[in-house]
Write a protein that holds these residues in place. Structure first.
Motif, mmCIF file in Angstrom:
data_model
loop_
_atom_site.group_PDB
_atom_site.id
_atom_site.type_symbol
_atom_site.label_atom_id
_atom_site.label_comp_id
_atom_site.label_asym_id
_atom_site.label_seq_id
_atom_site.Cartn_x
_atom_site.Cartn_y
_atom_site.Cartn_z
ATOM 1 N N ALA A 26 7.502 -2.263 -2.611
ATOM 2 C CA ALA A 26 8.865 -2.416 -3.151
ATOM 3 C C ALA A 26 9.834 -1.466 -2.443
ATOM 4 O O ALA A 26 10.959 -1.855 -2.098
ATOM 5 N N VAL A 27 9.391 -0.240 -2.220
ATOM 6 C CA VAL A 27 10.258 0.719 -1.506
ATOM 7 C C VAL A 27 10.572 0.167 -0.111
ATOM 8 O O VAL A 27 11.708 0.262 0.376
ATOM 9 N N GLY A 28 9.568 -0.440 0.518
ATOM 10 C CA GLY A 28 9.785 -1.025 1.848
ATOM 11 C C GLY A 28 10.852 -2.117 1.818
ATOM 12 O O GLY A 28 11.679 -2.218 2.725
ATOM 13 N N VAL A 68 4.131 1.831 -11.800
ATOM 14 C CA VAL A 68 4.199 3.091 -11.047
ATOM 15 C C VAL A 68 2.827 3.740 -10.836
ATOM 16 O O VAL A 68 2.721 4.743 -10.132
ATOM 17 N N THR A 69 1.785 3.166 -11.435
ATOM 18 C CA THR A 69 0.445 3.695 -11.157
ATOM 19 C C THR A 69 -0.168 3.051 -9.914
ATOM 20 O O THR A 69 -1.241 3.455 -9.473
ATOM 21 N N ASP A 70 0.516 2.054 -9.382
ATOM 22 C CA ASP A 70 -0.037 1.293 -8.256
ATOM 23 C C ASP A 70 0.706 1.635 -6.963
ATOM 24 O O ASP A 70 1.793 1.103 -6.693
ATOM 25 N N ARG A 71 0.106 2.507 -6.175
ATOM 26 C CA ARG A 71 0.795 2.998 -4.982
ATOM 27 C C ARG A 71 1.138 1.882 -3.987
ATOM 28 O O ARG A 71 2.182 1.902 -3.328
ATOM 29 N N GLY A 72 0.220 0.904 -3.903
ATOM 30 C CA GLY A 72 0.480 -0.205 -2.981
ATOM 31 C C GLY A 72 1.744 -0.972 -3.371
ATOM 32 O O GLY A 72 2.588 -1.287 -2.524
ATOM 33 N N LEU A 73 1.885 -1.269 -4.668
ATOM 34 C CA LEU A 73 3.076 -1.997 -5.146
ATOM 35 C C LEU A 73 4.349 -1.169 -4.944
ATOM 36 O O LEU A 73 5.406 -1.707 -4.593
ATOM 37 N N ASP A 104 10.427 -1.569 -12.596
ATOM 38 C CA ASP A 104 9.877 -1.516 -13.955
ATOM 39 C C ASP A 104 8.637 -2.393 -14.050
ATOM 40 O O ASP A 104 8.524 -3.415 -13.376
ATOM 41 N N LEU A 105 7.733 -1.978 -14.929
ATOM 42 C CA LEU A 105 6.526 -2.754 -15.213
ATOM 43 C C LEU A 105 6.891 -4.115 -15.781
ATOM 44 O O LEU A 105 6.204 -5.114 -15.546
ATOM 45 N N ASP A 106 7.963 -4.139 -16.552
ATOM 46 C CA ASP A 106 8.439 -5.385 -17.165
ATOM 47 C C ASP A 106 9.414 -6.057 -16.192
ATOM 48 O O ASP A 106 10.605 -5.748 -16.153
ATOM 49 N N GLY A 107 8.857 -7.000 -15.417
ATOM 50 C CA GLY A 107 9.662 -7.635 -14.368
ATOM 51 C C GLY A 107 10.818 -8.451 -14.919
ATOM 52 O O GLY A 107 11.899 -8.493 -14.333
ATOM 53 N N VAL A 108 10.599 -9.100 -16.074
ATOM 54 C CA VAL A 108 11.661 -9.925 -16.673
ATOM 55 C C VAL A 108 12.823 -9.027 -17.101
ATOM 56 O O VAL A 108 13.997 -9.302 -16.837
ATOM 57 N N ALA A 109 12.480 -7.921 -17.752
ATOM 58 C CA ALA A 109 13.527 -6.987 -18.202
ATOM 59 C C ALA A 109 14.226 -6.348 -17.001
ATOM 60 O O ALA A 109 15.431 -6.084 -17.043
ATOM 61 N N ALA A 110 13.480 -6.114 -15.921
ATOM 62 C CA ALA A 110 14.095 -5.536 -14.707
ATOM 63 C C ALA A 110 15.113 -6.513 -14.121
ATOM 64 O O ALA A 110 16.216 -6.115 -13.725
ATOM 65 N N GLU A 111 14.734 -7.806 -14.088
ATOM 66 C CA GLU A 111 15.672 -8.834 -13.595
ATOM 67 C C GLU A 111 16.912 -8.884 -14.470
ATOM 68 O O GLU A 111 18.037 -8.984 -13.978
#
Ligand SMILES: NC(=O)c1ccc[n+]([C@@H]2O[C@H](COP(=O)([O-])OP(=O)(O)OC[C@H]3O[C@@H](n4cnc5c(N)ncnc54)[C@H](O)[C@@H]3O)[C@@H](O)[C@H]2O)c1
Length: 267
Positions: free
Chosen positions: A89-91, A80-85, A53-60
């Motif tokens: 994360a998938v890695g 999700v617009t940032d392919r590198g990120l 999620d874009l909201d890292g705090v809410a994801a945690e």
């Protein structure tokens, strides 16, 4: 399962002993609304769930909730617009748990703007998150599924794309493209043991719909409920229930489908 031989799908086996134990699952937009409900249901059925999620705090917070309920979960702050990120994360998910087997794409943004007032930036932003974000996430994980010979992908689209919603031309276009992409992917990977389906929600009470109501773009819940054939609004759990089924082994013969979860709305 006792199926006649001609219905067998050779070399297509579900992961784990019972088709769900410990599956590696990513849910985008998993920190809120429908995505959060999907995380809860999939974690409860045994999946290891990575909340993107874009909201890292809410994801945690979501991952904490899943773990408190006895599930296995990790959180990732991902745009999700940032392919590198996404790839990074998938890695990390792959390194921790193994190849990704289930992906649910619920991350999304909306705007209500008259067509003539849609700026190029606003058009681009909606398309970037809703359409390009879905593309990036699917492309980032699908090789895992191809190599496993098994996978489940569910995209969250929108009934607005089916019916055409005024002041949402950008949103509607993005979600219509998600539906088309889902169907094309389903056929491209039909013989790889991967199913790809979409749920276009309508009339679901979530933080996103409440923001729209507060801004006067949607009527209040009582008014909305009267317009829904069953007479009440749906919840994230209703979306999650459909999603869990589409992600199950039992749904192996269902792909490229648009499963309306909308209380009987005629679209
Ligand atoms: N609520 C409805 O009535 C409704 C109807 C039709 C379709 N949808 C779709 O359902 C999906 C879920 O909506 P919801 O109502 O649960 O909304 P929500 O706002 O509660 O949740 C959306 C989540 O997506 C995350 N997100 C937004 N942009 C992101 C980005 N760039 N990268 C990663 N995460 C991002 C948000 O942080 C949020 O946690 C969306 O795709 C939405 O378009 C909702």
């Amino acid at each position: 399962m006792n199926r006649p031989a001609h219905t067998a799908a050779p070399d297509k086996v579900p992961p784990g002993d019972n088709g769900s134990a410990g599956r590696v699952t990513i849910v985008t937009g998993g920190a809120s609304g429908m995505g959060l409900s999907v995380c809860h249901r999939l974690a409860a059925s045994g999946d290891r769930v990575a909340v993107f999620d874009l909201d890292g705090v809410a994801a945690e917070r979501a991952a904490d909730e899943l773990r408190s309920a006895g599930g296995t979960a990790m959180a990732f702050e991902v745009d999700v617009t940032d392919r590198g990120l996404i790839d990074e994360a998938v890695g990390k998910v792959r390194a921790a748990w193994g190849p990704v087997q289930v992906l649910v794409t619920s991350a999304g943004v909306f705007a209500f703007e008259p067509f003539t007032e849609i700026s190029t930036d606003s058009w681009q932003r909606i398309l970037d998150v809703n359409l390009n974000g879905t593309f990036h996430c699917i492309q980032s994980v699908i090789q895992d599924m191809i190599e496993s010979g098994w996978g489940r992908i569910v995209t969250i689209s929108s009934s607005s794309a089916q019916r055409g919603s005024p002041k949402m031309v950008h949103y509607t276009a993005s979600k219509g493209a998600v539906i088309a992409m889902t169907k094309a992917l389903a056929r491209e990977y039909a013989q790889s043991g991967i199913t790809v389906n979409t749920i276009p929600p309508s009339g679901i009470d979530t933080p996103m719909s409440r923001v729209s109501q507060a801004a006067g773009h949607l009527p209040d819940n009582a008014t909305m409920a009267r317009a829904i054939p069953v007479g009440y609004l749906g919840s994230g759990e209703d979306i999650a229930a459909a999603c869990v089924f589409l992600c199950s082994e039992e749904a192996r013969f269902i792909t490229g489908q648009v499963l309306g979860v909308n209380g009987g709305a005629v679209i």
